[in-house]
Design a protein around this motif. Structure first.
Motif, short mmCIF file in Angstrom:
data_model
loop_
_atom_site.label_atom_id
_atom_site.label_comp_id
_atom_site.label_asym_id
_atom_site.label_seq_id
_atom_site.Cartn_x
_atom_site.Cartn_y
_atom_site.Cartn_z
N PHE A 28 7.28 -11.14 -3.40
CA PHE A 28 7.44 -10.07 -2.41
C PHE A 28 6.70 -8.82 -2.83
N TRP A 29 6.86 -8.42 -4.10
CA TRP A 29 6.24 -7.18 -4.55
C TRP A 29 4.73 -7.30 -4.63
N THR A 30 4.22 -8.50 -4.86
CA THR A 30 2.76 -8.70 -4.83
C THR A 30 2.23 -8.48 -3.42
N CYS A 31 2.94 -9.07 -2.43
CA CYS A 31 2.54 -8.87 -1.03
C CYS A 31 2.70 -7.41 -0.62
N ALA A 34 -0.16 -5.44 -2.12
CA ALA A 34 -1.42 -5.73 -1.42
C ALA A 34 -1.47 -5.02 -0.07
N ALA A 35 -0.35 -5.06 0.67
CA ALA A 35 -0.30 -4.37 1.96
C ALA A 35 -0.48 -2.86 1.79
N THR A 36 0.12 -2.32 0.74
CA THR A 36 0.00 -0.88 0.48
C THR A 36 -1.44 -0.50 0.16
N VAL A 37 -2.10 -1.30 -0.67
CA VAL A 37 -3.49 -1.02 -1.03
C VAL A 37 -4.39 -1.07 0.20
N ILE A 38 -4.19 -2.08 1.05
CA ILE A 38 -5.00 -2.20 2.26
C ILE A 38 -4.77 -1.01 3.18
N ALA A 39 -3.50 -0.61 3.33
CA ALA A 39 -3.19 0.52 4.20
C ALA A 39 -3.80 1.81 3.67
N LEU A 40 -3.75 2.02 2.36
CA LEU A 40 -4.31 3.24 1.79
C LEU A 40 -5.83 3.23 1.80
N MET A 199 1.70 7.59 5.99
CA MET A 199 1.79 6.42 5.12
C MET A 199 2.63 6.70 3.88
N VAL A 200 2.37 7.83 3.24
CA VAL A 200 3.12 8.16 2.02
C VAL A 200 4.59 8.38 2.33
N LEU A 201 4.89 9.07 3.42
CA LEU A 201 6.29 9.29 3.80
C LEU A 201 6.98 7.96 4.12
N THR A 202 6.28 7.08 4.84
CA THR A 202 6.85 5.77 5.16
C THR A 202 7.18 4.99 3.89
N LEU A 203 6.25 4.99 2.95
CA LEU A 203 6.45 4.28 1.68
C LEU A 203 7.61 4.88 0.89
N MET A 204 7.65 6.20 0.79
CA MET A 204 8.71 6.87 0.02
C MET A 204 10.08 6.66 0.66
#
Length: 359
Positions: A28-31, A34-40, A199-204
């Protein structure tokens, strides 16, 4: 021999992988990474139109995650998140519009908008939860709050409905709302700055709520959902905890409202209407209200779907949303994403057994 005390990083990792959330483990954390890197990385190859659309989709995530916390983990259904969304948006517009020439004026507007939503939630929650209003009445009261707010704001046309230099605008809405500005950076709709802010707010917010629901406090919240009387008998102040969760969910809806007006520079009373009151419930129900990541994913997918179908006519989006909600209620009461994930978990060991079986 005493066991070594885990360090802060280890404890945090254990909390993040706690049992109260769907996705866990290295896969899960790998996916997720990866999704975070693509989004950023998207701004380096995406278009301005794409940046604006994705920011628009993601800015609703805080409101949806707040409802997941309130409904899925606390057991309180709310049709009033749109009311807190609109309160924050209008208050931000009034404050930021009047302080536009003052450095930091828009940031004061952000604080005022979110605080206004939280304050209304405190007042409403006090009477509802300390009054021990029945669970099925709360969503009706919140829906009434949204509809009253929509009706009131719709009657504010005319120059007499002016606060400082800002007109409320009636059903035409408040226009010309300034975007959030920090120094020389302005967070407008198609800007990379707003994209990264959302994006950062969503992640946090996602990670913060994940830690919350897996903490000791989160376990108490879930205990209240499962049996409030037993939790009260154990010495917990059930009403105050419910108010705290309710206010947090309202503040997150308010944050979405502030981000929305910064993105579109506009808000109207329809944002508190029946449709907007219902949509967050659909996002949470279709994904699976008891899982933050499921609600996050379903919100993004359904927002994208609604935007895509809007080109062919808004009635298609409403129809498909209704069909999805009906299918969820009949066949996937835990949510489509949650049901599929749990079905895959049950299937995977059997598949591995078949593969490893001797020929």
């Amino acid at each position: 021999m005493k066991e070594p005390i885990p360090n802060t990083g280890t404890r945090m990792w254990r909390i993040l992988n706690g049992p109260q959330e769907l996705g866990r483990g290295p896969a899960f954390w790998t996916c997720f990474a990866a999704a975070t890197v693509i989004a950023l990385a998207y701004p380096s190859f995406g278009s301005a139109f794409g940046l604006s659309n994705i920011a628009n989709f993601c800015l609703y995530v805080p409101m949806a995650l707040g409802l997941s916390l309130l409904w899925g983990y606390s057991g309180v259904l709310s049709f009033g998140q749109s009311a807190f969304f609109v309160i924050a948006g209008y208050v931000y517009g009034l404050v930021a519009g009047n302080l536009i020439d003052i450095p930091g004026g828009t940031l004061v507007g952000v604080g005022a908008g979110i605080s206004a939503s939280a304050l209304v939630a405190v007042i409403f929650g006090y009477f509802v939860f300390y009054g021990q209003v029945s669970g099925w009445i709360i969503p009706l009261l919140l829906l009434v709050l949204s509809l009253i707010l929509e009706t009131f704001l719709g009657q504010t046309a005319g120059y007499q409905w002016r606060v400082g230099s800002v007109l409320l605008g009636g059903y035409n809405g408040m226009t010309g709302i300034p975007s959030i500005q920090i120094g020389s950076i302005t967070f407008v709709s198609a800007s990379i700055a707003l994209y990264y802010l959302v994006m950062v707010l969503t992640l946090m917010i996602y990670l913060g709520l994940r830690i919350l629901v897996n903490s000791r406090y989160g376990h108490v919240v879930i205990a209240i959902r499962d049996d409030s009387e037993r939790t009260r008998s154990l010495g917990y102040n059930v009403a105050i905890i419910q108010i705290q969760v309710f206010v947090l969910a309202a503040a997150l809806a308010g944050l979405s409202g502030v981000l929305y007006v910064s993105w579109g520079n506009y808000i109207n009373p329809a944002s508190a209407g029946m449709l907007m009151a219902t949509l967050p419930v659909i996002w949470a129900a279709v994904g699976g209200r008891k899982s933050l990541v499921a609600v996050l994913v379903s919100t993004l997918i359904l927002r994208w779907l609604a935007d895509t179908l809007a080109v062919r006519g808004g009635e298609y989006a409403f129809l498909i949303m209704g069909v999805l909600l009906l299918l969820t209620m009949v066949f996937f009461p835990e949510g489509i994403i949650v049901s599929l994930a749990r079905g895959y978990r049950r299937w995977r060991p059997k598949a591995h057994d078949v593969i490893r079986a001797p020929q």
